[in-house]
Each structure stands twice: as C-alpha cells, then as structure tokens.
Design an enzyme around this catalytic site. Sequence first.
Site, short mmCIF file in Angstrom:
data_model
loop_
_atom_site.label_atom_id
_atom_site.label_comp_id
_atom_site.label_asym_id
_atom_site.label_seq_id
_atom_site.Cartn_x
_atom_site.Cartn_y
_atom_site.Cartn_z
N HIS A 1 0.95 -1.18 0.08
CA HIS A 1 0.16 0.10 0.07
C HIS A 1 0.68 1.37 -0.10
O HIS A 1 1.87 1.32 0.77
CB HIS A 1 -1.07 0.00 1.02
N HIS B 1 -4.95 -8.64 4.98
CA HIS B 1 -5.04 -7.30 4.55
C HIS B 1 -4.69 -7.21 3.12
O HIS B 1 -5.50 -6.40 2.23
CB HIS B 1 -4.43 -6.54 5.67
N ASP C 1 0.07 -3.49 8.80
CA ASP C 1 -1.55 -3.35 8.98
C ASP C 1 -2.34 -4.53 9.07
O ASP C 1 -3.24 -4.84 8.72
CB ASP C 1 -2.09 -2.72 7.53
N HIS D 1 -0.29 2.29 12.35
CA HIS D 1 -1.43 3.14 12.53
C HIS D 1 -1.67 3.46 13.97
O HIS D 1 -1.74 2.63 14.75
CB HIS D 1 -2.63 3.04 11.53
#
Length: 254
Positions: free
Chosen positions: A57, A113, A132, A170
């Site tokens: 990502h 993910h 993630d 995050h």
Amino acid sequence: MLDIRQIPVLNDNYVYLVRETESGATAVVDPAVAAPVLVEAQRLGWTITHILNTHHHGDHVGGNMEIQAATGCHIVGPRADKDRIPGIQTQVGDGDRCTFGQDEATVFDVPGHTRGHIAYWFAADDALFCGDTLFALGCGRLFEGTPAQMWKSLGKLKALPDETRVYCAHEYTQANAKFALSVDGDNAALVARAEEIDATRARGKPTVPSILGIEKHTNPFLRADDPVLARNLGLGGASAEEVFAEVRSRKDHF
Ligand code: ZN
Ligand code: FE
C-alpha cells in the site's frame, strides 16, 4: 540491540527508524513518505542502510524510491508481492531470517489485509513490525484475503511472547477501543485499557507500541477463539474462524 524511533506522518501513520546499535545499520520500516524520515535520520546522525516493507500500500512504500535515491539503501519486502513493492531488491517470505547488522528478524507471511503482507519479528529485542495486520485493539481490513486467512495470520503473531512490543503502522487505537467495547464490554481488562487510551490521547501521546500480552487479553480480533466473546456475539459453539469473520464484519460497519 535496537534503538527504535517513531515518526508520525500523514493523518495517522507511523514510520519507524530502527538502528542496530553495534553496527550502525539503520532501517526504515514502511516509509509512507520520504522527507520527514530523511530529516529525522539526519537530525539523529543516522545513515539509512535498509528499507523494510510489510506490504504494497502507498502509505507503506510511498517513500521507497526517494529514500533509496538519497541514501543508496537496500530495499527488503515480501516475495509474494515483489511486483508491487517499488525498488525491491531482497525478497523474503515465511520463516526467512533477515540479517540486519548484528541483529536478525524472522519473517512471517501474514496474508489477509493484502495477499503478500509480511511481518518482521526481532526476537532478541521483543519487537514486532506488523504493518497493517495487527493493530492496538484492532486488525487490518480484509482487502485481499478471507477471514480464515487473517485469523491464521494473526495466530502466528499471537504465538509470540507476551513481552513483544507491537509496532503497528497506524494510530487507530482510540477508535478501535470504542468498537472493542461494543463486542466485549464485560471484559474488565478492556474497559480499563480503553480508559488509559483516552487519557493517553488526551495528552497527545501515542498508544503505539502496545504489548502483545495485553493485546491477547483485550483485542477482540485475537479473542475469536474465546467462548465468552462467541457467546456475546450470539455465536456460542461457532468456530474461531466464524467468530473472527463476525467481529471483522461488525467492525467494517461500525
Ligand atoms: Zn495497508
Ligand atoms: Fe496502512
């Protein structure tokens, strides 16, 4: 030994600068962007030698090429996703040992993910970089995988020692806590943790890294095999995969 610095970037991403203190080898884990990472490395007097990517990502690889151009560093990423990691030079996968200065990381394939997601575990330092896949009180959305796959991936991380510090990518913890309480509100450890998280955020402090042993008792995505959670969801007797799928689906609509 690792010296780990956390750099908050974009809305809620954490990039990590990791220095192996014997050799001076310095890695950037998941550079979403380049500029603040280069500035911080320069401020510390650290020369970046590696980039470690967990998945493809943009908010995890966006700084790859600019940091490599500036430093000549070596880019390590998931073999299973080699075509989507900009500049990848070393491909790693499940069970690989990844040498980093005098230290070493064990790599886990943790699809769910994304299909090529990996995690890096520095056993000697009790440090897990899981991108993630696992968050404080949460887990990543299933963009490219099934609930059964993600449950299996989380199982690999859940098997690590309680002392492991979870360096996720995050700061989602406060929102995750609200959701966790909605499915597991009788869990006293969770209620207490949610209060601590509110206090930490009110002071503007990060809630990451978290401690894996605490995640095991409070993160609903790691507790899908707990009969109490299953009953709370009206799924008494269901498999852990089914309970996990229900928790993930409720979070997607929370
Ligand atoms: Zn992602
Ligand atoms: Fe991300």
